[in-house]
Structure formats: structure tokens, C-alpha cells
Design a protein around this motif. Sequence first.
Motif, mmCIF file in Angstrom:
data_model
loop_
_atom_site.group_PDB
_atom_site.id
_atom_site.type_symbol
_atom_site.label_atom_id
_atom_site.label_comp_id
_atom_site.label_asym_id
_atom_site.label_seq_id
_atom_site.Cartn_x
_atom_site.Cartn_y
_atom_site.Cartn_z
ATOM 1 N N ALA A 215 0.844 -1.203 0.000
ATOM 2 C CA ALA A 215 0.000 0.000 0.000
ATOM 3 C C ALA A 215 0.877 1.250 0.000
ATOM 4 C CB ALA A 215 -0.916 -0.008 1.207
ATOM 5 N N ALA A 216 0.352 2.330 -0.575
ATOM 6 C CA ALA A 216 1.152 3.545 -0.758
ATOM 7 C C ALA A 216 1.449 4.270 0.557
ATOM 8 C CB ALA A 216 0.437 4.492 -1.722
ATOM 9 N N TYR A 217 0.517 4.201 1.521
ATOM 10 C CA TYR A 217 0.660 5.048 2.709
ATOM 11 C C TYR A 217 0.785 4.225 3.990
ATOM 12 C CZ TYR A 217 -1.370 7.967 -0.925
ATOM 13 O OH TYR A 217 -1.639 8.566 -2.116
ATOM 14 N N ASP A 218 1.200 4.918 5.044
ATOM 15 C CA ASP A 218 1.391 4.285 6.353
ATOM 16 C C ASP A 218 0.137 3.530 6.775
ATOM 17 O OD1 ASP A 218 3.858 5.409 6.410
ATOM 18 O OD2 ASP A 218 3.511 6.664 8.177
ATOM 19 N N GLY A 219 0.348 2.467 7.530
ATOM 20 C CA GLY A 219 -0.774 1.696 8.051
ATOM 21 C C GLY A 219 -1.472 0.898 6.957
ATOM 22 N N ASP A 220 -0.763 0.621 5.860
ATOM 23 C CA ASP A 220 -1.320 -0.130 4.722
ATOM 24 C C ASP A 220 -2.565 0.530 4.156
ATOM 25 O OD1 ASP A 220 0.707 -1.993 4.793
ATOM 26 O OD2 ASP A 220 -0.361 -3.379 6.096
ATOM 27 N N LYS A 221 -2.553 1.856 4.133
ATOM 28 C CA LYS A 221 -3.670 2.616 3.545
ATOM 29 C C LYS A 221 -3.296 3.054 2.119
ATOM 30 C CE LYS A 221 -6.262 3.169 7.405
ATOM 31 N NZ LYS A 221 -5.352 2.848 8.473
ATOM 32 N N GLY A 222 -4.356 3.384 1.377
ATOM 33 C CA GLY A 222 -4.118 3.943 0.045
ATOM 34 C C GLY A 222 -3.990 2.884 -1.025
ATOM 35 N N PRO A 223 -3.758 3.337 -2.259
ATOM 36 C CA PRO A 223 -3.727 2.399 -3.387
ATOM 37 C C PRO A 223 -2.538 1.448 -3.331
ATOM 38 C CG PRO A 223 -3.020 4.601 -4.068
ATOM 39 C CD PRO A 223 -3.501 4.734 -2.653
ATOM 40 N N ASN A 224 -2.687 0.312 -3.991
ATOM 41 C CA ASN A 224 -1.592 -0.653 -4.075
ATOM 42 C C ASN A 224 -0.510 -0.150 -5.030
ATOM 43 O OD1 ASN A 224 -1.754 -2.778 -2.354
ATOM 44 N ND2 ASN A 224 -2.604 -4.215 -3.837
ATOM 45 N N THR A 225 0.730 -0.387 -4.661
ATOM 46 C CA THR A 225 1.874 0.016 -5.490
ATOM 47 C C THR A 225 2.686 -1.233 -5.815
ATOM 48 O OG1 THR A 225 3.435 0.215 -3.671
ATOM 49 C CG2 THR A 225 2.015 2.117 -4.079
ATOM 50 N N GLY A 226 3.805 -1.035 -6.489
ATOM 51 C CA GLY A 226 4.731 -2.141 -6.707
ATOM 52 C C GLY A 226 5.403 -2.576 -5.416
ATOM 53 N N ALA A 410 9.162 14.504 -2.636
ATOM 54 C CA ALA A 410 9.468 13.115 -2.292
ATOM 55 C C ALA A 410 8.478 12.628 -1.248
ATOM 56 C CB ALA A 410 10.883 13.015 -1.732
ATOM 57 N N PHE A 411 8.069 11.377 -1.328
ATOM 58 C CA PHE A 411 7.286 10.807 -0.235
ATOM 59 C C PHE A 411 7.682 9.355 0.003
ATOM 60 C CE2 PHE A 411 3.872 7.743 -1.044
ATOM 61 C CZ PHE A 411 3.835 7.699 -2.430
ATOM 62 N N PHE A 412 7.492 8.929 1.238
ATOM 63 C CA PHE A 412 7.863 7.565 1.613
ATOM 64 C C PHE A 412 7.020 7.160 2.808
ATOM 65 C CE2 PHE A 412 10.658 10.711 3.559
ATOM 66 C CZ PHE A 412 10.580 10.395 4.905
ATOM 67 N N ARG A 413 6.890 5.867 3.013
ATOM 68 C CA ARG A 413 6.197 5.398 4.216
ATOM 69 C C ARG A 413 7.139 5.499 5.406
ATOM 70 N NH1 ARG A 413 2.170 0.320 3.373
ATOM 71 N NH2 ARG A 413 2.598 0.241 5.628
ATOM 72 N N THR A 414 6.574 5.794 6.579
ATOM 73 C CA THR A 414 7.425 5.939 7.765
ATOM 74 C C THR A 414 7.349 4.705 8.661
ATOM 75 O OG1 THR A 414 5.688 6.962 9.092
ATOM 76 C CG2 THR A 414 7.019 8.446 7.739
ATOM 77 N N ASP A 415 6.677 3.631 8.158
ATOM 78 C CA ASP A 415 6.453 2.478 9.041
ATOM 79 C C ASP A 415 6.984 1.163 8.452
ATOM 80 O OD1 ASP A 415 4.661 2.197 6.968
ATOM 81 O OD2 ASP A 415 2.911 1.812 8.256
ATOM 82 N N ILE A 416 7.996 1.260 7.575
ATOM 83 C CA ILE A 416 8.535 0.024 6.991
ATOM 84 C C ILE A 416 9.242 -0.775 8.100
ATOM 85 C CG2 ILE A 416 10.093 -0.965 5.247
ATOM 86 C CD1 ILE A 416 7.640 0.623 4.094
ATOM 87 N N GLY A 417 8.804 -1.989 8.297
ATOM 88 C CA GLY A 417 9.397 -2.842 9.340
ATOM 89 C C GLY A 417 8.605 -2.874 10.632
ATOM 90 N N ASP A 418 7.648 -1.956 10.793
ATOM 91 C CA ASP A 418 6.906 -1.901 12.061
ATOM 92 C C ASP A 418 6.168 -3.200 12.375
ATOM 93 O OD1 ASP A 418 7.757 0.599 12.618
ATOM 94 O OD2 ASP A 418 5.816 1.610 12.391
ATOM 95 N N LYS A 419 5.622 -3.835 11.329
ATOM 96 C CA LYS A 419 4.875 -5.088 11.575
ATOM 97 C C LYS A 419 5.783 -6.134 12.191
ATOM 98 C CE LYS A 419 1.930 -4.939 7.809
ATOM 99 N NZ LYS A 419 1.636 -5.427 6.487
ATOM 100 N N GLY A 420 6.985 -6.214 11.704
ATOM 101 C CA GLY A 420 7.959 -7.169 12.239
ATOM 102 C C GLY A 420 8.341 -6.825 13.666
ATOM 103 N N LEU A 421 8.517 -5.529 13.938
ATOM 104 C CA LEU A 421 8.884 -5.103 15.291
ATOM 105 C C LEU A 421 7.761 -5.421 16.269
ATOM 106 C CD1 LEU A 421 10.639 -1.686 14.541
ATOM 107 C CD2 LEU A 421 11.705 -3.812 15.336
ATOM 108 N N ARG A 422 6.508 -5.202 15.824
ATOM 109 C CA ARG A 422 5.359 -5.519 16.699
ATOM 110 C C ARG A 422 5.314 -7.012 16.991
ATOM 111 N NH1 ARG A 422 2.511 -1.404 13.838
ATOM 112 N NH2 ARG A 422 1.678 -2.909 12.377
ATOM 113 N N ARG A 423 5.564 -7.801 15.955
ATOM 114 C CA ARG A 423 5.536 -9.251 16.151
ATOM 115 C C ARG A 423 6.629 -9.683 17.121
ATOM 116 N NH1 ARG A 423 2.996 -13.429 13.713
ATOM 117 N NH2 ARG A 423 1.925 -11.898 12.416
ATOM 118 N N GLU A 424 7.839 -9.102 16.955
ATOM 119 C CA GLU A 424 8.940 -9.451 17.856
ATOM 120 C C GLU A 424 8.619 -9.078 19.301
ATOM 121 O OE1 GLU A 424 12.779 -9.172 14.844
ATOM 122 O OE2 GLU A 424 12.388 -7.522 16.211
#
Length: 427
Positions: A215-226, A410-424
Amino acid sequence: MRVLLVGSGGREHALAWKLRQSPTVSELFIAPGNGGTAGLGHNVPIADSDVEGLCAFAREKGVALTVAGPELPLTLGLTDAMDALGIPCFGPDKYAAGLEGSKAFAKEVMRQAGVPTADFRVFDDPDAARAYLDQVGAPVVVKADGLAAGKGVVVAKTVAEAKTAVSDMMEKKMYGPAGERVIVEEALCGEEASFLAFCDGGTCVPMTACQDHKAAYDGDKGPNTGGMGAYCPAPILPESDYGRMADMVFAPILRVLAARGHPFRGVLYAGLMMTEKGPLVLEYNVRFGDPECQPLLARLRGDLAEIMLACATGTLDAAMVGWSRQSAVCVVMAAAGYPGSYQKGMEITGIDLAEADPDVTVFQAGTRREARRIVTSGGRVLGVTALGEDLGAAQKRAYAAVSKIAFDNAFFRTDIGDKGLRREAGK
Ligand code: AMP
Ligand code: GLY
């Protein structure tokens, strides 16, 4: 040996970077390449779809290994054509590339191989598809059979939405011939994981599990991207499960394809949905993921050219492939508007500053060199990739590097890896 790498994305910059580290690679050509690959070899202006042009070039230059980055040349028969010239090519032949090129074919192979996947039906007739949708109800997933640049999948919350998708694909031909046939599939719930393996037709060597952020935005929101970022290893699929998972999703596929006379050589990528009932395969890709490739190669210990040649020639050995114990995080910096329309030609600054940290590599995707400047030329612009002793450290380092890089909008997601950190953290 001389190597020809095909493609032009962030994945290909990472492949070029790793191939360049191999002592056996004397010269590297990238067709068509990008601003990042230009610094690692010779970019040659041949499109990834120009199988004839690629073959003529490989023959003229005495190329000893061709590496396909994206799926398109493989589905067009690049490996078959290179085989005919006696040039080893990393990537499956056209038939086996059908695992990605046709979702109906992938499902048929999965069924024969006994790979767990969502229940599905294939339709060539829109009325029959609509009648089936009335029968099964929603939520439900409608997929175009062919390659649709990652856009041919609609997860529909209502039957009406699903019927619109059927009509868009089959009657309005929004994705051209790719949508003439559709798959209607059970909707699955869970977290996704990307599990990839090097394959030589018989042997497969799994890589560490990754997680992409589509997803384009934080929290898996927004349109799907590559894909807006990826990290590995992903705790959703612990290392102790790799062997069992490979036996479930790779080995039976290799057996079926080898028995059909089309041994799978290259990277087999299983897109997994980790459901309550266990992992199911959502799709296969026949190449590295982009951006999964970037964090994977940042951690790969081994000679990539040797591994790829071994895959292409049926001589892969698990001992060739090792992994750093570190974690890697790749944050994609994109141009505002992506995955829709976006501006190009913005100057990028700060890559050198970011790479002053030896654990950071900035892989370029949509970039172009212009005299002494690097400017944007695509939607996904950079894949800022960092290593760290654990996921948290890698994430911190990646975002510190991102903060040093600038281009307009420029834009980027600020939560890359958060899901893994939450799981850990057990949350
Ligand atoms: P695919 O190209 O088949 O991987 O689909 C693209 C994306 O659509 C996947 O990464 C999922 O997020 C979503 N998707 C595909 N199939 C399903 C399914 N059966 N249930 C729920 N989501 C799905
Ligand atoms: N990152 C998802 C893909 O390459 O298909």
C-alpha cells in the motif's frame, strides 16, 4: 565472464551491485539500466521486451550469463532464445514463466502439485463469472489472468464491486488481453510474506523470508503500489519453518515442472498469506521481488554470479548461499502522485551523504544521470537500504539515511518494518 543483466528498476541496481562484487564478472552490461546501474557497468539501450535485440547483443559481446530481472522478457521467451544460442540465462523458460504470466496456469500447476492456495474458478465468459459471484457472495477476489503490471487484482467487498471488476476486465478490456480470462477466488485474511528460493530445476535453496509493503501510505492505507519498502528476515516466517515451507511451496512445483520437461531455473517467489488455517500461496512470481531484492541482496553472503550460473546450468549447491545475521530494511522514496501520475526530472541530492554510513546502500530505481546530476525518471525513485544488528537498528539507520536525501515532492512510508517489530515484541 561477461554478464548481461536485463531490466531497469531498483531490483536491477541491487542485482548489478551484487554481481559487480563477484570476482568472475569481468564486464557487466545492463539493458536498459538506470542512473544507478550506469555507475556499475555499461547501460545499453535495448528494451527488456526486445528478446531479439538482447540475443543479438549477447552473441556479439560473447556474454556468458544473462540475468533477467523482471518477468516480462521471461514470459516472452528470453531464456528459450538464449538457450538456443547456448548462453545460460538466469530465469525460467517461457512455459515455466507462465507461473507468473497466467494465473490460471499457476493455479492448475498448484492443484497438480498439491500446493495450498485459495479456492478458485476460472472464467472465459463474463455471464458465467457473474452467475458464480451471485452464488459465492462477497468478499471475493477477481483477478485478470495475465500480466497487468500488478494492477489486475480486485479484492471486492461486495458482489456489485466484483461484477464491476469482471466487466472492467472482460468487457471493457481495461488490461487488454490479460483480462479476457479471469479468476474468481476466495478472499483470504492474514498477513502477507514473500518467500523466495534460488532454483536450478531440481534443487531449491530458500532465501530468508521478507515482508513487502504494497500500500502507498502508512498503516497499509491507500492504493496498491509495486512495493513501498521491504525488510528481512521477517519474523512472521521464522527460520525454523523455512525447510517445511520450501517442501510445501517450492519442491512440489519444481517436481511438476521438471516432469513436464520445463525445469524451473531462476528465482521462484511465493507470495504467501499467513491465515489462521495456515499459509496459503496467493501467487507465484518467477523473479526477485522489487523491493524485496534490495534487502535480500544486502544480506546475501555468496557469489551471486556463481549462484546464478549454477541455477541456469542445474548445478546449484546450498553451500553457495549464505546470509548475514544482520537485518536489512529498504525504504522506497517515491515521487508524489505515485502510483498515479507524477512529475519527473527533479534533482536528487544527498545520496553521497546517506551512503557515508557503510551500512547504507541507496539503490536507484526511477533515476537518470544528467551530466553531473541525478534526476528522477520514475514513480519509485530510490530504495534506501540499511543493515543493522536487528530489525530495529536497521530501520533506524534506513530512516536516518532517508532524512539526508532530498528531491522535490518526495514521499515515503514511515512504518517500513513496524509489523515485524510488533511481532517481535509479541504485540
Ligand atoms: P497477487 O498479484 O495475486 O499477489 O495479488 C496482489 C495482492 O492482492 C496480494 O498481494 C494481496 O494483497 C491481494 N490478494 C490477492 N489474492 C487475494 C486473496 N485471495 N485474498 C485476499 N487478498 C488477496
Ligand atoms: N514487491 C512485489 C513484487 O515484486 O511482485
